[in-house]
Motif scaffolding. Structure first.
Motif, PDB file in Angstrom:
ATOM      1  N   ASP A  85      36.848  45.531  36.216  1.00 33.27           N
ATOM      2  CA  ASP A  85      38.220  43.957  36.512  1.00 33.27           C
ATOM      3  C   ASP A  85      38.491  44.435  37.815  1.00 33.27           C
ATOM      4  O   ASP A  85      39.608  43.433  38.295  1.00 33.27           O
ATOM      5  CB  ASP A  85      38.869  44.753  35.286  1.00 33.27           C
ATOM      6  CG  ASP A  85      38.609  44.335  33.772  1.00 33.27           C
ATOM      7  OD1 ASP A  85      39.400  45.059  32.774  1.00 33.27           O
ATOM      8  OD2 ASP A  85      37.471  43.460  34.018  1.00 33.27           O
ATOM      9  N   SER A  86      38.932  45.313  38.734  1.00 33.13           N
ATOM     10  CA  SER A  86      39.072  45.968  39.746  1.00 33.13           C
ATOM     11  C   SER A  86      38.877  44.075  40.707  1.00 33.13           C
ATOM     12  O   SER A  86      37.599  43.809  40.972  1.00 33.13           O
ATOM     13  CB  SER A  86      38.998  46.806  40.817  1.00 33.13           C
ATOM     14  OG  SER A  86      39.054  47.841  39.580  1.00 33.13           O
ATOM     15  N   ALA A  87      39.631  43.558  40.963  1.00 27.87           N
ATOM     16  CA  ALA A  87      39.681  43.026  42.264  1.00 27.87           C
ATOM     17  C   ALA A  87      41.442  41.971  42.739  1.00 27.87           C
ATOM     18  O   ALA A  87      41.585  42.539  42.427  1.00 27.87           O
ATOM     19  CB  ALA A  87      39.274  41.466  41.427  1.00 27.87           C
ATOM     20  N   VAL A  88      41.021  40.959  42.913  1.00 25.84           N
ATOM     21  CA  VAL A  88      42.718  40.444  43.615  1.00 25.84           C
ATOM     22  C   VAL A  88      42.237  39.348  42.972  1.00 25.84           C
ATOM     23  O   VAL A  88      41.386  38.380  42.526  1.00 25.84           O
ATOM     24  CB  VAL A  88      42.671  39.606  45.002  1.00 25.84           C
ATOM     25  CG1 VAL A  88      44.256  38.982  45.431  1.00 25.84           C
ATOM     26  CG2 VAL A  88      42.426  40.872  45.998  1.00 25.84           C
ATOM     27  N   TYR A  89      43.469  39.003  42.267  1.00 22.14           N
ATOM     28  CA  TYR A  89      43.781  37.810  40.543  1.00 22.14           C
ATOM     29  C   TYR A  89      44.426  36.810  41.684  1.00 22.14           C
ATOM     30  O   TYR A  89      46.425  37.371  42.188  1.00 22.14           O
ATOM     31  CB  TYR A  89      44.437  38.553  39.802  1.00 22.14           C
ATOM     32  CG  TYR A  89      43.430  39.061  38.979  1.00 22.14           C
ATOM     33  CD1 TYR A  89      42.985  40.482  38.898  1.00 22.14           C
ATOM     34  CD2 TYR A  89      42.381  39.016  37.870  1.00 22.14           C
ATOM     35  CE1 TYR A  89      41.803  41.229  38.742  1.00 22.14           C
ATOM     36  CE2 TYR A  89      41.721  38.986  37.469  1.00 22.14           C
ATOM     37  CZ  TYR A  89      40.846  40.038  37.816  1.00 22.14           C
ATOM     38  OH  TYR A  89      40.481  41.543  37.499  1.00 22.14           O
ATOM     39  N   PHE A  90      44.310  36.238  41.747  1.00 16.31           N
ATOM     40  CA  PHE A  90      45.903  34.651  42.118  1.00 16.31           C
ATOM     41  C   PHE A  90      45.608  33.340  41.304  1.00 16.31           C
ATOM     42  O   PHE A  90      45.525  33.159  40.612  1.00 16.31           O
ATOM     43  CB  PHE A  90      44.757  33.575  43.904  1.00 16.31           C
ATOM     44  CG  PHE A  90      44.828  34.457  44.492  1.00 16.31           C
ATOM     45  CD1 PHE A  90      43.148  35.122  45.135  1.00 16.31           C
ATOM     46  CD2 PHE A  90      45.442  34.554  45.454  1.00 16.31           C
ATOM     47  CE1 PHE A  90      43.030  35.682  46.324  1.00 16.31           C
ATOM     48  CE2 PHE A  90      45.381  35.457  47.347  1.00 16.31           C
ATOM     49  CZ  PHE A  90      44.134  36.391  47.495  1.00 16.31           C
ATOM     50  N   CYS A  91      47.217  33.351  41.253  1.00 18.45           N
ATOM     51  CA  CYS A  91      47.896  32.076  40.478  1.00 18.45           C
ATOM     52  C   CYS A  91      47.632  31.137  41.175  1.00 18.45           C
ATOM     53  O   CYS A  91      47.938  31.132  43.157  1.00 18.45           O
ATOM     54  CB  CYS A  91      49.426  32.796  40.393  1.00 18.45           C
ATOM     55  SG  CYS A  91      49.580  31.722  39.320  1.00 18.45           S
ATOM     56  N   ALA A  92      47.708  30.046  41.012  1.00 17.76           N
ATOM     57  CA  ALA A  92      47.913  28.742  42.062  1.00 17.76           C
ATOM     58  C   ALA A  92      48.442  27.591  41.223  1.00 17.76           C
ATOM     59  O   ALA A  92      48.648  27.896  40.030  1.00 17.76           O
ATOM     60  CB  ALA A  92      46.315  28.014  42.742  1.00 17.76           C
ATOM     61  N   SER A  93      49.014  26.809  41.675  1.00 17.34           N
ATOM     62  CA  SER A  93      49.172  25.615  40.789  1.00 17.34           C
ATOM     63  C   SER A  93      49.141  24.335  41.777  1.00 17.34           C
ATOM     64  O   SER A  93      48.970  24.414  43.005  1.00 17.34           O
ATOM     65  CB  SER A  93      50.889  25.609  40.927  1.00 17.34           C
ATOM     66  OG  SER A  93      51.605  24.879  41.770  1.00 17.34           O
ATOM     67  N   SER A  94      48.990  23.210  40.799  1.00 21.62           N
ATOM     68  CA  SER A  94      48.831  22.073  41.533  1.00 21.62           C
ATOM     69  C   SER A  94      49.443  20.867  40.592  1.00 21.62           C
ATOM     70  O   SER A  94      49.499  21.142  39.757  1.00 21.62           O
ATOM     71  CB  SER A  94      47.250  21.305  41.219  1.00 21.62           C
ATOM     72  OG  SER A  94      46.805  21.392  40.485  1.00 21.62           O
ATOM     73  N   GLN A  95      49.589  19.351  41.796  1.00 22.93           N
ATOM     74  CA  GLN A  95      49.955  18.624  40.804  1.00 22.93           C
ATOM     75  C   GLN A  95      49.584  17.711  39.836  1.00 22.93           C
ATOM     76  O   GLN A  95      49.677  17.123  38.747  1.00 22.93           O
ATOM     77  CB  GLN A  95      50.949  17.390  42.252  1.00 22.93           C
ATOM     78  CG  GLN A  95      51.235  16.600  41.206  1.00 22.93           C
ATOM     79  CD  GLN A  95      52.506  16.536  40.046  1.00 22.93           C
ATOM     80  OE1 GLN A  95      53.844  17.760  40.664  1.00 22.93           O
ATOM     81  NE2 GLN A  95      53.518  16.210  39.625  1.00 22.93           N
ATOM     82  N   ASP A  96      48.423  17.810  40.207  1.00 21.31           N
ATOM     83  CA  ASP A  96      47.346  17.516  39.820  1.00 21.31           C
ATOM     84  C   ASP A  96      46.184  18.296  39.420  1.00 21.31           C
ATOM     85  O   ASP A  96      45.781  18.706  40.417  1.00 21.31           O
ATOM     86  CB  ASP A  96      47.471  15.951  40.312  1.00 21.31           C
ATOM     87  CG  ASP A  96      45.604  15.548  39.618  1.00 21.31           C
ATOM     88  OD1 ASP A  96      45.872  14.175  38.694  1.00 21.31           O
ATOM     89  OD2 ASP A  96      44.382  15.692  39.740  1.00 21.31           O
ATOM     90  N   PRO A  97      44.928  18.136  38.509  1.00 19.01           N
ATOM     91  CA  PRO A  97      44.413  19.323  38.670  1.00 19.01           C
ATOM     92  C   PRO A  97      43.369  18.909  39.959  1.00 19.01           C
ATOM     93  O   PRO A  97      42.600  19.828  40.334  1.00 19.01           O
ATOM     94  CB  PRO A  97      43.274  19.184  37.009  1.00 19.01           C
ATOM     95  CG  PRO A  97      44.835  18.596  35.946  1.00 19.01           C
ATOM     96  CD  PRO A  97      45.531  17.259  37.518  1.00 19.01           C
ATOM     97  N   SER A  98      42.855  18.077  39.959  1.00 22.06           N
ATOM     98  CA  SER A  98      41.938  17.454  41.320  1.00 22.06           C
ATOM     99  C   SER A  98      42.569  17.813  42.324  1.00 22.06           C
ATOM    100  O   SER A  98      42.007  17.361  43.791  1.00 22.06           O
ATOM    101  CB  SER A  98      41.515  15.751  41.023  1.00 22.06           C
ATOM    102  OG  SER A  98      42.433  15.415  41.129  1.00 22.06           O
TER     103      SER A  98
END
Lengths: 112, 112
Positions: A85-98
């Motif tokens: 599970d060692s890794a870098v985890y990124f959270c992200a957001s967008s207004q629309d999934p595409s």
């Protein structure tokens, strides 16, 4: 103001522990994501939520459980941590999934 | 299914020289295309995006990219590279599946 913020930035823990990573976005976006970047820097989506509803779960072990209390937050809880599970985890957001995603700074998880 | 190929793992250019990073995608229709940059220890920053219209798109930091449907490519270019451009660059495709699919990344090194 940071658009997508995640905490902690670094997390070192022992195998078998349970840990959480928190993510918040102040962009008013409807969609949030968790991506995993492995040791070879390969980025792959894990989960996607739209208005608090899960829309993508990409064959992630069920030890990983995302939770979205509201559309500005998407937390990631990991049970029984493993070395892999060692890794870098990124959270992200967008207004629309595409559309383009805005990323947080990442959480470097090291399991020892 | 969408996929992205970045053929070059590493590229080294001299400061002031021009740069082109290659990206090829696989997608049935016109995709949404993105280039992101990741500096060491940082999150991903969007450089530019293509959705439709003019096939030459301008981005931040003096970067541009050209969408070529016939070649299924979206190569990133910069006329004169600065030392601060040293980073890892990721091409990504979106539109279907509510997610971005990333290439493996190209590490750019800049020689002074």
């Amino acid at each position: 103001d940071t658009a997508v913020s995640q905490t902690p930035k670094y997390l070192v823990t022992q195998m078998g522990n349970d840990k959480s990573i928190k993510c918040e976005q102040n962009l008013g976006h409807d969609t949030m994501y968790w991506y995993k970047q492995d040791s070879k820097k390969f980025l792959k989506i894990m989960f996607s939520y739209n208005n608090k509803e899960l829309i993508i779960n990409e064959t992630v072990p069920n030890r990983f459980s995302p939770k979205s209390p509201d559309k500005a937050h998407l937390n990631l809880h990991i049970n029984s941590l493993e070395l892999g599970d060692s890794a870098v985890y990124f959270c992200a957001s967008s207004q629309d999934p595409s559309l383009e995603a805005f990323f947080g700074q990442g959480t470097r998880l090291t399991v020892v | 299914a969408q996929s992205v190929t970045q053929p070059d793992i590493h590229i080294t250019v001299s400061e002031g020289a021009s740069l082109e990073l290659r990206c090829n995608y696989s997608y049935g229709a016109t995709p949404y295309l993105f280039w992101y940059v990741q500096s060491p220890g940082q999150g991903l920053q969007l450089l530019l995006k293509y959705f439709s219209g003019d096939t030459l798109v301008q981005g931040i930091k003096g970067f541009e990219a050209e969408f070529k449907r016939s070649q299924s490519s979206f190569n990133l270019r910069k006329p004169s590279v600065h030392w601060s451009d040293a980073a890892e660059y990721f091409c990504a495709v979106g539109r279907d599946g509510n997610k971005l699919v990333f290439g493996a990344g190209t590490i750019l090194r800049v020689k002074s």
